[in-house]
Design a protein around this motif. Structure first.
Motif, mmCIF file in Angstrom:
data_model
loop_
_atom_site.group_PDB
_atom_site.id
_atom_site.type_symbol
_atom_site.label_atom_id
_atom_site.label_comp_id
_atom_site.label_asym_id
_atom_site.label_seq_id
_atom_site.Cartn_x
_atom_site.Cartn_y
_atom_site.Cartn_z
ATOM 1 N N ALA A 56 3.873 0.600 10.257
ATOM 2 C CA ALA A 56 2.438 0.558 10.542
ATOM 3 C C ALA A 56 1.896 1.936 10.902
ATOM 4 N N ARG A 57 0.621 2.142 10.618
ATOM 5 C CA ARG A 57 -0.044 3.380 11.037
ATOM 6 C C ARG A 57 -0.864 3.159 12.309
ATOM 7 N N ARG A 58 -1.281 1.907 12.556
ATOM 8 C CA ARG A 58 -2.050 1.602 13.771
ATOM 9 C C ARG A 58 -1.754 0.177 14.214
ATOM 10 N N LEU A 59 -1.582 0.013 15.519
ATOM 11 C CA LEU A 59 -1.411 -1.298 16.120
ATOM 12 C C LEU A 59 -2.595 -1.583 17.027
ATOM 13 N N ALA A 100 14.363 -0.610 23.547
ATOM 14 C CA ALA A 100 12.982 -0.373 23.981
ATOM 15 C C ALA A 100 12.660 1.111 24.050
ATOM 16 N N VAL A 101 13.582 1.888 24.570
ATOM 17 C CA VAL A 101 13.365 3.334 24.696
ATOM 18 C C VAL A 101 13.276 3.978 23.312
ATOM 19 N N ARG A 102 14.152 3.577 22.411
ATOM 20 C CA ARG A 102 14.133 4.163 21.072
ATOM 21 C C ARG A 102 12.871 3.792 20.304
ATOM 22 N N ARG A 103 12.370 2.597 20.520
ATOM 23 C CA ARG A 103 11.129 2.182 19.856
ATOM 24 C C ARG A 103 9.985 3.123 20.187
ATOM 25 N N GLN A 104 9.982 3.638 21.406
ATOM 26 C CA GLN A 104 8.845 4.418 21.872
ATOM 27 C C GLN A 104 8.737 5.798 21.229
ATOM 28 N N SER A 105 9.737 6.178 20.447
ATOM 29 C CA SER A 105 9.628 7.447 19.715
ATOM 30 C C SER A 105 8.479 7.412 18.719
ATOM 31 N N ARG A 106 8.033 6.229 18.348
ATOM 32 C CA ARG A 106 6.895 6.103 17.432
ATOM 33 C C ARG A 106 5.641 6.754 17.990
ATOM 34 N N PHE A 112 0.424 7.972 13.689
ATOM 35 C CA PHE A 112 0.568 6.657 14.301
ATOM 36 C C PHE A 112 -0.340 6.558 15.515
ATOM 37 N N ALA A 113 -0.956 5.373 15.707
ATOM 38 C CA ALA A 113 -1.836 5.164 16.860
ATOM 39 C C ALA A 113 -1.725 3.722 17.328
ATOM 40 N N ILE A 114 -2.028 3.518 18.594
ATOM 41 C CA ILE A 114 -2.002 2.171 19.156
ATOM 42 C C ILE A 114 -3.198 1.986 20.076
ATOM 43 N N PHE A 169 -1.411 -11.106 20.881
ATOM 44 C CA PHE A 169 -1.130 -10.870 19.468
ATOM 45 C C PHE A 169 -1.205 -9.384 19.162
ATOM 46 N N VAL A 170 -0.691 -9.024 17.997
ATOM 47 C CA VAL A 170 -0.758 -7.646 17.508
ATOM 48 C C VAL A 170 -1.303 -7.670 16.083
ATOM 49 N N LEU A 171 -2.330 -6.874 15.822
ATOM 50 C CA LEU A 171 -2.832 -6.698 14.462
ATOM 51 C C LEU A 171 -2.331 -5.351 13.965
ATOM 52 N N MET A 172 -1.562 -5.385 12.878
ATOM 53 C CA MET A 172 -0.935 -4.173 12.339
ATOM 54 C C MET A 172 -1.640 -3.724 11.063
ATOM 55 N N GLU A 173 -1.951 -2.441 11.006
ATOM 56 C CA GLU A 173 -2.545 -1.839 9.808
ATOM 57 C C GLU A 173 -1.568 -0.817 9.232
ATOM 58 N N PHE A 174 -1.540 -0.700 7.907
ATOM 59 C CA PHE A 174 -0.530 0.107 7.242
ATOM 60 C C PHE A 174 -1.174 1.231 6.430
ATOM 61 N N PRO A 175 -0.456 2.345 6.265
ATOM 62 C CA PRO A 175 -1.003 3.477 5.509
ATOM 63 C C PRO A 175 -0.887 3.253 4.009
ATOM 64 N N LYS A 176 -1.645 4.035 3.265
ATOM 65 C CA LYS A 176 -1.473 4.047 1.823
ATOM 66 C C LYS A 176 -0.181 4.776 1.472
ATOM 67 N N LEU A 177 0.531 4.271 0.497
ATOM 68 C CA LEU A 177 1.734 4.954 0.044
ATOM 69 C C LEU A 177 1.325 6.207 -0.713
#
Length: 238
Positions: A56-59, A100-106, A112-114, A169-177
């Motif tokens: 995802a590019r934005r959560l 959990a710690v490794r996930r946060q490297s995002r 990427f944005a949240i 809930f989480v709404l996930m948006e994805f970048p263009k390839l």
């Protein structure tokens, strides 16, 4: 390359060949799923969410109970893990914390944005006790100053809103390839205690996007939210 061989065999057009080659290059550039070695400690099916989160590019996240995983301190995640698995060995719990710690490297990745919306209850539920919550709220205040992180709190006493009906809930948006310009449509992830739900149909996604709009309408702005977070952190620390 095997794609060229197949393209020749099936007689596809040059445009179709370029699309296939572009997709192959993009797939080859994707980082391996680092969480696979931890699969035995993940809830059933959660590896699917991890893959989507990584792409995802934005959560857009709305939480009514706990702090989102990308913003949890190790102490907070450890307290949650012990609550969920009180009889588990320490090694198992620590593996969950490591994930959990490794996930946060995002959060440090470019592009990427949240956007996080939290019910005030999230800040007041004493997960792990006062010291853990003081550290967790300090982390929230710090994270909210990142340019790619927005945190807003819906305070007690806010007008009625759709978030109360929708639940977390989480709404996930994805970048263009980059090679093909193709884009995965947004997906809504609804986490359940006994199973997760993924919604992709446009009318379903729209309902959750509308809910986000309504929740933001009654939420404090980021500055006021940060002040509330810091005030509660001070209470926990005293």
């Amino acid at each position: 390359m095997w794609i060229n061989t197949l393209a020749d065999a099936y007689g596809i057009s040059d445009d179709e060949r370029r699309v296939l080659l572009g997709l192959a290059r993009e797939l080859a550039s994707v980082q391996p799923n680092w969480w696979r070695p931890y699969a035995d400690g993940l809830r059933s099916g959660f590896d699917h969410y991890m893959g989507l989160e990584g792409a995802a590019r934005r959560l857009h996240t709305w939480k009514v109970t706990i702090v989102p995983g990308l913003l949890q301190t190790p102490e907070y995640r450890r307290a949650l893990a012990w609550t969920e698995f009180p009889d588990a060995p320490t090694e198992f719990i620590e593996r969950l914390v490591e994930v959990a710690v490794r996930r946060q490297s995002r959060l440090a990745e470019e592009g990427f944005a949240i956007d996080v919306l939290l019910a005030e209850n999230v800040l007041r539920d004493r997960v792990g006790g006062s010291a853990v919550m003081a550290g967790q709220l300090g982390r929230l205040a710090e994270a909210g100053q990142r340019p790619n992180v927005s945190i807003q709190v819906v305070p007690y006493g806010a007008p009625a809103h759709l978030g109360s009906l929708a639940g977390s809930f989480v709404l996930m948006e994805f970048p263009k390839l980059p090679s093909t310009g193709l884009q995965e449509p947004p997906i809504v992830y609804v986490e359940g205690y006994a199973g997760d739900l993924y919604l992709e149909r446009e009318p379903e996604v729209k309902r959750y996007r509308d809910a986000l709009t309504e929740i933001r309408r009654v939420a404090l702005n980021p500055d006021a939210s940060r002040q509330l977070v810091l005030s509660l952190a001070k209470e926990y620390a005293s």
